[in-house]
Design an enzyme around this catalytic site. Structure first.
Site, PDB file in Angstrom:
ATOM      1  N   ASP A 112      50.134  33.438  39.063  1.00  0.00           N
ATOM      2  CA  ASP A 112      49.597  34.076  40.269  1.00  0.00           C
ATOM      3  C   ASP A 112      50.416  33.747  41.515  1.00  0.00           C
ATOM      4  O   ASP A 112      49.871  33.279  42.528  1.00  0.00           O
ATOM      5  CB  ASP A 112      48.134  33.644  40.490  1.00  0.00           C
ATOM      6  CG  ASP A 112      47.291  33.752  39.231  1.00  0.00           C
ATOM      7  OD1 ASP A 112      47.469  34.735  38.494  1.00  0.00           O
ATOM      8  OD2 ASP A 112      46.475  32.853  38.965  1.00  0.00           O
TER       9      ASP A 112
ATOM     10  N   GLU B   5      42.290  43.662  40.217  1.00  0.00           N
ATOM     11  CA  GLU B   5      42.270  42.339  40.851  1.00  0.00           C
ATOM     12  C   GLU B   5      43.573  42.131  41.616  1.00  0.00           C
ATOM     13  O   GLU B   5      44.398  43.034  41.721  1.00  0.00           O
ATOM     14  CB  GLU B   5      42.096  41.251  39.777  1.00  0.00           C
ATOM     15  CG  GLU B   5      43.212  41.227  38.751  1.00  0.00           C
ATOM     16  CD  GLU B   5      42.946  40.280  37.592  1.00  0.00           C
ATOM     17  OE1 GLU B   5      41.881  39.647  37.536  1.00  0.00           O
ATOM     18  OE2 GLU B   5      43.824  40.175  36.717  1.00  0.00           O
TER      19      GLU B   5
HETATM   20  C1  6LW Z   1      43.516  35.124  38.448  1.00  0.00           C
HETATM   21  C2  6LW Z   1      43.351  36.557  38.135  1.00  0.00           C
HETATM   22  C3  6LW Z   1      43.555  36.566  36.684  1.00  0.00           C
HETATM   23  O1  6LW Z   1      42.713  34.756  39.507  1.00  0.00           O
HETATM   24  O2  6LW Z   1      43.606  35.297  36.189  1.00  0.00           O
HETATM   25  O3  6LW Z   1      43.249  37.758  34.757  1.00  0.00           O
HETATM   26  C4  6LW Z   1      43.094  34.473  37.164  1.00  0.00           C
HETATM   27  N1  6LW Z   1      43.544  37.613  36.001  1.00  0.00           N
HETATM   28  O4  6LW Z   1      44.202  37.379  38.856  1.00  0.00           O
HETATM   29  C5  6LW Z   1      43.559  33.048  37.001  1.00  0.00           C
HETATM   30  O5  6LW Z   1      44.952  32.951  36.961  1.00  0.00           O
END
Ligand code: 6LW
Length: 511
Positions: free
Chosen positions: A15, A184
């Protein structure tokens, strides 16, 4: 054409978020339940990243005790505005966002402030500073009507920079380009008067993808960029070395180029152990919007250097830790809190002193354990460990740690008669299995683990002979088997009622 090698940050660094101040770039990655939390890196050229410090380096800032290794600090965003650095992050509990924190600093190396708790739900918070001086907070959360919109919603509220509180109405911005996929990792940018909302869809695994929407007003309405997904490797076959590409953040360099940092993984026969790593991807702004990887259309292991970057750094240098300095380097992490009372270095010729703690590696507390990321699949890690206080209930040594329930230890202990012994233990679903044991001639030994594409092979040298203790297949430690969000860490631990072990040195040698 001069090139650099991706990933630019190897090992578990998911991330990535990036910002620039003048000629300097700063990057932050997720740290989950590892402590200190939220590592901050610096680079001039986007290729060579040096650790600067951590946003979370005091237990008062964020409670991590009791959390699963893959909960904790997820997906921070770093931004700079008028002399202040801002980091926003969600803390996760049981794989759900549970609190959103805002930290500030004038020096990105720290100290960072105690956090302000924002009145926000969801995960993956971000900040956007508009050119009128207003600041907008975005994040993703469960959509109110998933059957209509899809499961995830990107939303926004203004951040009052005086009070550091969210203010005004919440705006629902977008539900993603692909109905049915969770959206997200939103970040907002402005280019030629257009607001670009860039996000991730499809989850952080094989279907991970970058998509976009655009608006003329910051609060929307946002219209899906019909070119979405703009970057993904979901269509690539097994021969592709890089998979799961997504979760980008963009930066414009002082030379006027745009680059994205993305997370991706390097699977071997379908499984990866090093975690999600940071890849650098060229971006070209066109009248149609951002074009990612304009030449190749995909993320490459070898990419052209950014303008102004001169030489690509070497990333396979062996490291030997003698632990003779006053403190461990920033790459050494513990679980859920500091271990200063249990692990100390620099005192005399002893190296690292590990004071045993009853807390096992399977606990959700803070065991006597320090670890660094595994950044190379082909690797030899060795530690010279002295443990004179051993009993059958005490051991100290080397750990290959994927998570609380899944790891392996090569530990120096003693049998019932007090004779020193080295034991290889595999832990799966929290259940320990003794995989090998050997009596050794001395209470000081060299513990070795050799890692390659096939597996991890464990060995002990006691000064008279070298004895193999067994192997564990590499895929056992993979994210595909373990679940969760982290990669393998290699560490030094001590478990037992009391006693003290010395680690004279630890070597990390990429093959
Ligand atoms: C992060 C999100 C994700 O917050 O994993 O699956 C989480 N997506 O973007 C943790 O890295």
């Amino acid at each position: 054409m001069p090139t650099f090698s991706n990933p630019v940050l190897a090992g578990s660094h998911p991330d990535p978020s990036i910002c620039r101040v003048g000629e300097d770039h700063y990057l932050v990655t997720s740290s989950f339940a590892y402590y200190p939390g939220l590592p901050v890196f610096h680079s001039r050229d986007l290729v060579d990243w040096r650790p600067l410090g951590h946003v979370v380096d005091r237990p008062s800032q964020v409670p991590l005790t009791g959390l699963d290794v893959s909960d904790g600090l997820w997906a921070a965003t770093i931004r700079h505005h008028e002399g202040t650095f801002y980091v926003v992050v969600a803390a996760a509990r049981a794989r759900q966002g549970s609190a959103t924190y805002l930290f500030t600093a004038t020096d990105p190396a720290g100290p960072w402030s105690e956090p302000v708790v924002l009145e926000a739900e969801g995960i993956d918070p971000s900040l956007f500073f508009d050119d009128d001086g207003r600041c907008w907070f975005t994040a993703c959360r469960d959509a109110a009507e998933p059957a209509v919109t899809g499961p995830g919603e990107l939303w926004m509220r203004e951040l009052d920079l005086e009070t550091l509180a969210l203010t005004g109405p919440a705006h629902a911005l977008w539900y993603g380009a692909m109905r049915g996929a969770w959206v997200e990792a939103p970040h907002l940018y402005k280019r030629d008067g257009v607001y670009w909302l860039i996000a991730a869809e499809g989850g952080t695994e094989h279907h991970h993808a970058v998509s976009a929407a655009r608006a003329d007003t910051v609060t929307g309405p946002y219209a899906t960029d019909p070119r979405s997904p703009l970057l993904t490797h979901r269509h690539r076959g097994a021969a592709e070395p890089v998979h799961n590409v997504g979760h980008v953040d963009l930066v414009e360099t002082a030379a006027g180029e745009t680059w994205a940092v993305a997370l991706a993984v390097r699977p071997i026969e379908g499984t990866h152990t090093l975690g999600r790593e940071v890849f650098l991807v060229p971006v070209e702004w066109t009248p149609r919007g951002p074009v990612f990887a304009p030449e190749a259309g995909r993320v490459r292991l070898s990419e052209r250097l950014p303008a102004g970057a001169t030489a690509a750094p070497r990333r396979d240098t062996p490291v030997r830790y003698a632990f003779d300095g006053p403190a461990l380097g920033p790459e050494w992490l513990s679980l859920r809190g500091p271990v200063d009372d249990r692990v100390s270095c620099g005192a005399g010729p002893g190296g690292l002193t590990v004071r045993l703690s009853p807390e096992p590696l399977t606990s959700t507390g803070t065991p006597a354990f320090v670890a660094r990321r595994q950044q190379h699949v082909r690797l030899r890690a060795r530690a010279r460990v002295r443990f004179a206080d051993a009993t059958p209930a005490r051991q100290a040594g080397l750990a290959v740690f994927q998570n609380t329930g899944r790891h392996a230890t090569l530990g120096l202990t003693a049998d019932a008669s007090g004779t020193p012994q080295v034991v290889l233990t595999g832990v799966e679903a929290g259940v320990a299995t003794r995989l090998g044991a050997v009596t050794v001639a001395d209470s000081e030994v060299v513990l070795t683990v050799d890692s390659d594409e096939a597996g991890y092979t464990f060995r002990v040298d006691d000064g008279t002979r070298s004895t193999p203790l067994g192997s564990i297949e590499r895929a056992f430690f993979s994210t595909e088997r373990a679940g969760g969000f982290v990669g393998v860490h290699l560490g030094l631990y001590g478990v037992g009622d009391s006693g003290e072990a010395q680690v004279r040195w630890f070597e990390y040698t990429p093959a």
